[in-house]
Scaffold this active site. Structure first.
Site, PDB file in Angstrom:
ATOM      1  N   ASP A   1       0.915  -1.228   0.042  1.00 26.72           N
ATOM      2  CA  ASP A   1       0.088  -0.116  -0.177  1.00 26.72           C
ATOM      3  C   ASP A   1       0.818   1.339  -0.104  1.00 26.72           C
ATOM      4  O   ASP A   1       0.429   2.265  -0.354  1.00 26.72           O
ATOM      5  CB  ASP A   1      -0.876  -0.081   1.197  1.00 26.72           C
ATOM      6  CG  ASP A   1      -2.087  -0.728   1.108  1.00 26.72           C
ATOM      7  OD1 ASP A   1      -2.591  -1.073   0.136  1.00 26.72           O
ATOM      8  OD2 ASP A   1      -2.526  -1.361   2.122  1.00 26.72           O
TER       9      ASP A   1
HETATM   10  C1  GLC Z   1      -1.402  -4.039   5.246  1.00 24.53           C
HETATM   11  C2  GLC Z   1      -2.644  -4.170   4.655  1.00 24.53           C
HETATM   12  C3  GLC Z   1      -2.536  -5.183   3.318  1.00 24.53           C
HETATM   13  C4  GLC Z   1      -1.261  -4.777   2.559  1.00 24.53           C
HETATM   14  C5  GLC Z   1      -0.037  -4.432   3.550  1.00 24.53           C
HETATM   15  C6  GLC Z   1       1.218  -4.041   2.863  1.00 24.53           C
HETATM   16  O1  GLC Z   1      -1.208  -5.305   5.969  1.00 24.53           O
HETATM   17  O2  GLC Z   1      -3.860  -4.698   5.332  1.00 24.53           O
HETATM   18  O3  GLC Z   1      -3.561  -4.802   2.473  1.00 24.53           O
HETATM   19  O4  GLC Z   1      -1.085  -5.410   1.566  1.00 24.53           O
HETATM   20  O5  GLC Z   1      -0.508  -3.793   4.476  1.00 24.53           O
HETATM   21  O6  GLC Z   1       0.923  -2.539   2.744  1.00 24.53           O
HETATM   22  C1  GLC Z   2      -2.421   0.647   4.671  1.00 27.73           C
HETATM   23  C2  GLC Z   2      -1.518  -0.627   5.247  1.00 27.73           C
HETATM   24  C3  GLC Z   2      -0.415  -0.354   5.944  1.00 27.73           C
HETATM   25  C4  GLC Z   2       0.532   0.904   5.520  1.00 27.73           C
HETATM   26  C5  GLC Z   2      -0.744   1.826   5.675  1.00 27.73           C
HETATM   27  C6  GLC Z   2      -0.381   3.383   5.512  1.00 27.73           C
HETATM   28  O1  GLC Z   2      -3.671   0.709   5.008  1.00 27.73           O
HETATM   29  O2  GLC Z   2      -2.288  -1.456   5.755  1.00 27.73           O
HETATM   30  O3  GLC Z   2       0.316  -1.417   6.142  1.00 27.73           O
HETATM   31  O4  GLC Z   2       1.233   1.469   6.249  1.00 27.73           O
HETATM   32  O5  GLC Z   2      -1.875   2.003   4.817  1.00 27.73           O
HETATM   33  O6  GLC Z   2      -1.289   4.325   5.417  1.00 27.73           O
END
Ligand code: GLC
Ligand code: GLC
Length: 828
Positions: free
Chosen positions: A494
């Site tokens: 993300d």
């Molecule tokens: C969090 C989110 C997931 C994402 C991951 C890496 O665990 O729930 O959707 O893939 O962060 O950013």
């Molecule tokens: C997302 C993910 C997380 C990330 C966050 C930052 O929802 O779950 O892992 O760090 O966004 O905004």
């Protein structure tokens, strides 16, 4: 340092100090009503949706950290204490918290009085039952009092903590006998209510928080009424309604008394909202009366210790059944404990709640995630396949007809969240993986014909197969200059936001699009994700397998050609010599390459590329795995990227905003560690796979709980990486895709018990020291007792396999119609 121990026979983690390094919690409920409960009884409950149907109030980010829950206070001649130590924090003579499968038992002892409180949500029941057993263990008679307390949330958890100008004036209650009803907004537009009751006559009550506390300057650790041993019999009128029962108890030496409290939720049909008459003992200041029939029935259901025992027994047998579908006996107790108990338990919780409500997720920000929920199914599907099926249909219904999808949806409305929107490039692919996992588990090919609408065509007739088709082609139709998938707003990570270029505080990295990409449809048409490419080549074959099974030869060949083309593109443009690059940014520059100054190597694409055998003929798989070991491996797991970013790279987005070693910037993001564990096992390197597994599996971190901090029985999303000051410190426990993926890694890749379309494959990839292991697997109506022998001490390789004494070619147990079957495998 440890703060408790595993009681494997009872399937419990036993905490023996209330001062754990972080609140260590459990989840109660697995259907509609859910509670979070910490080892000191902090937490809250909600019905289905942690935002829209919050029942009790909880203050996140509080000081002290875990203040607010459902508490019992005992006033024993001026000594005031709680069975779970908090909130008063009087030192107890004895303390214990047992977190079990769907229940928690907290026991405190002080001055010869023992209070054992069992908290659970019975099956098919929308309430939390709290059984308090008080025992006088002293030699003298004891007279004391017990107060309960629960603070109501005014239903919408977000509104509840923002809209005070209205909310301080809306709270309403009714009191009837020993039951306090929370009826805020019921008269007007709501048809649901909550109640808190006890199965005995009470000697007083409070329903107004500030009256219970005695002063607006007091906290939960210091309620005046408890200190004075005198409830104020307050009637809430706005402000903050609570429910507190007051009860005096006298116990002879050795005598016990059981009190059963129930915190429940009920909904009434629109035409049956109100009762015709007002009972004489009802306290209300309204002209209308709540129809309480449902609450009466719920109270009746668990108002005796016998009924509570029956409810607990039913819950236990539900879990025994769920956990009997797959269990193993390996030479390593910690593996057994994770596989047989805790990892499967966590998979149920993540299936139920996605990423919505934990001690790190407020339950307000996110509903169910498209990618998250699809991945959760991978670890859960064998437990209750019917629920997985229903979930798949719900998720698919939020997809758009071009294959794109809403990134999140609200569980209550099942509608996509427009404020987050879509265009996360990986989302559609997880749908292929989860539907395939469901079919492999159940053999229910019928799901492909199920009628599943698209969000933008709610009344159209569409099938699940169409959803898979548009998912697959959503990738194919959105390729960039190197023939790799466009990165869009973000992919699985993300925080890699290649179309954002944000320089203004407060802009959401995931939803903000730089104006320069607006005209191009919302994201760069240059930035590409090598991770999505690898995920595509890993999931694509499942789609091809489905088409082949359906006899759609041409379509299968066409899809296969796309996969082959993608592999070629990856080798041509995304293999960096020793590993796969992460992406091309919007300037067309490589990300995650030797050429980069920082972030030269990323974990995410590697595992899927290895398992797709991209460039295997050139040794790309082993080179890649060795690079991971060399650059990403450290004492507590594999970091996400290396070296960590030390500057803000505007072209990469959020990832470089985290300090090095945390979260997506070189944290140990355990979710993707599982992909490498799978890949190592796939490549036959069982020793490495197991090394990585044992670095992050919670039972293995128990001894270092003081460093790790979060629960030693469940995975967290992240552990501080080697660049972090708090190296090894866990965060964001419970709701993480790690639960499902590590269940897959250990059960399907290391132990190698893997459902495939036409049977159950057993192809272990284990540490060479192991002599073997046994497993019981219920699969499509049959039970398989599997014995794996490893006389030659290899990591991988099935030499022979027999089913009921008959030799079977290869290592796939064919589907059997019922019965129990003995399977023997000799490795070598
Ligand atoms: C969090 C989110 C997931 C994402 C991951 C890496 O665990 O729930 O959707 O893939 O962060 O950013
Ligand atoms: C997302 C993910 C997380 C990330 C966050 C930052 O929802 O779950 O892992 O760090 O966004 O905004």
């Amino acid at each position: 340092m440890k703060f408790g121990f595993f009681d494997d026979a009872k399937k419990e983690y036993v905490i023996n100090s209330p001062k754990t390094p972080y609140p260590w919690i459990n989840y109660l409920g697995n259907q509609g009503f859910f509670s979070l409960i910490s080892n000191t009884a902090g937490g809250y409950c909600f019905y289905k949706d942690a935002r829209l149907r919050r029942i009790t109030r909880y203050r996140y980010n509080n000081v002290p950290i875990d203040m607010g829950g459902r508490y019992f206070y005992i006033n024993d001649n001026g000594t005031i204490w709680n069975p779970g130590w908090a909130p008063v924090k009087t030192e107890l003579d004895e303390y214990e918290c047992r977190h079990g499968m769907g229940y928690t038992v907290i026991t405190g002892k002080k001055n010869g009085l023992k209070a054992e409180v069992t908290f659970f949500v019975p099956q098919n029941y929308d309430g939390e039952v709290q059984q308090v057993v008080l025992t006088n263990e002293s030699n003298e008679a004891k007279s004391f009092s017990i107060f309960s307390i629960a603070e109501w949330c005014l239903w919408d958890a977000q509104d509840d903590c923002t809209n005070f100008q209205r909310n301080f004036s809306t709270g309403r209650v009714e009191i009837e006998g020993s039951t306090i009803y929370h009826v805020t907004e019921y008269r007007d537009r709501r048809n649901h209510y909550a109640f808190y009751t006890v199965n005995d006559e009470i000697d007083g009550y409070d329903t107004d928080r500030d009256s219970f506390l005695g002063s607006i300057y007091n906290g939960w650790d210091n309620p005046e009424t408890v200190k004075a041993d005198k409830p104020s019999n307050s009637f809430a009128d706005g402000w903050s309604p609570v429910a507190s029962h007051y009860k005096k108890v006298t116990l002879a030496p050795g005598e016990s008394k059981t009190l059963i409290y129930i915190l429940g939720y009920a909904e009434n049909p629109q035409d049956k909202k109100f009762a015709a008459e007002k009972p004489a003992n009802l306290l209300t200041r309204e002209t209308w009366v709540l129809n309480k029939e449902k609450a009466y029935a719920m109270i009746e259901k668990y108002n005796t210790p016998e009924k509570v025992a029956a409810g607990l027994a039913e819950l236990r047998s539900t879990w025994e059944d769920l956990l009997s579908i797959f269990n193993v006996n390996t030479p390593d107790d910690k593996v057994n404990r994770m596989v047989n108990i805790w990892n499967q338990y966590q998979c149920m919780v993540t299936f139920n709640l996605s990423r919505s409500a934990s001690y790190f997720e407020s339950g307000i920000g996110r509903g169910m995630g498209f990618r998250d929920s699809n991945q959760d199914i991978l670890g859960f599907v064998h437990q209750i396949p019917e629920r997985a099926r229903e979930r798949l249909i719900d998720i698919a219904s939020t997809q758009l007809s071009d294959g794109g999808c809403y990134h999140q949806y609200q569980p209550l409305t099942k509608k996509g969240n427009a404020d987050i929107g879509g265009d996360f490039s990986d989302d559609p692919l997880w749908m292929i993986l989860s539907v395939a996992a469901y079919i492999k588990e159940t053999g229910d090919w019928g799901i492909l014909d199920a009628n599943v609408p698209f969000d933008d065509d709610p009344n159209g007739k569409h099938t699940m197969l169409e959803h898979l088709n548009v998912s697959f082609y959503h990738i194919v139709n959105n390729l960039g200059p190197h023939g790799l998938p466009l990165a869009m707003r973000a992919d699985w990570n993300d925080c890699i936001n290649l179309s954002c270029f944000s320089d203004t505080p407060g802009e959401s990295f995931q939803t903000y699009t730089n104006p320069k990409f607006k005209a191009e449809g919302g994201y760069s048409k240059i930035a590409e994700s090598a991770f999505v490419a690898a995920l595509f080549t890993y999931t694509g074959p499942a789609f091809v397998g489905i088409l082949e099974h359906l006899g759609k030869k041409d379509e299968a060949a066409k899809a296969q050609a796309e996969i082959d083309k993608m592999k070629k593109n990856v080798m041509e443009s995304a293999f960096d010599g020793d590993w796969f690059i992460r992406a091309y940014d919007a300037n067309g520059e490589k990300m995650g390459s030797k050429e980069c100054e920082e972030g030269k190597i990323f974990i995410e694409p590697q595992g899927f590329a290895v398992m797709s055998e991209i460039g295997k003929d050139q040794g790309a798989d082993i080179k890649t795995l060795n690079s991971i070991d060399k650059y990403l491996n450290c004492e507590f797991g594999l970091v996400l990227n290396n070296p960590a970013f030390t500057k803000y790279y505007v072209q990469y987005g959020e990832i470089s905003t985290y300090p090095g070693g945390y979260k997506e910037n070189a944290g140990i993001f355990t979710h993707n560690n599982a992909w490498i564990i799978c890949a190592e096992a796939y490549a036959g390197r069982g020793d490495k796979a197991f090394e990585y597994y044992s670095k992050i599996a919670p039972a293995f971190t128990e001894e270092t709980s003081d460093i790790h901090k979060t629960e030693p029985y469940v995975y967290g999303q992240m552990i501080g990486g080697k660049d972090a000051k708090n190296f090894g410190q866990g965060k964001n426990s419970w709701l993480t895709g790690t639960a499902a993926w590590n269940m897959v890694a250990i059960s399907q890749y290391i132990l190698g018990v893997q459902p495939v379309f036409d049977g159950l494959k057993v192809d272990p990839s284990i540490p060479h020291e192991w002599d073997g292991f046994t497993a019981v697997r219920k699969f499509r109506g049959a039970t398989f007792n599997i014995t794996v022998k490893n006389p030659a001490h290899v990591c991988k390789g099935v030499k022979t396999m027999t089913v009921d004494g008959k030799a079977v070619e290869g290592c796939v147990i064919p589907v059997c119609n019922g019965g129990t079957h003995e399977v023997e495998i000799v490795m070598g």
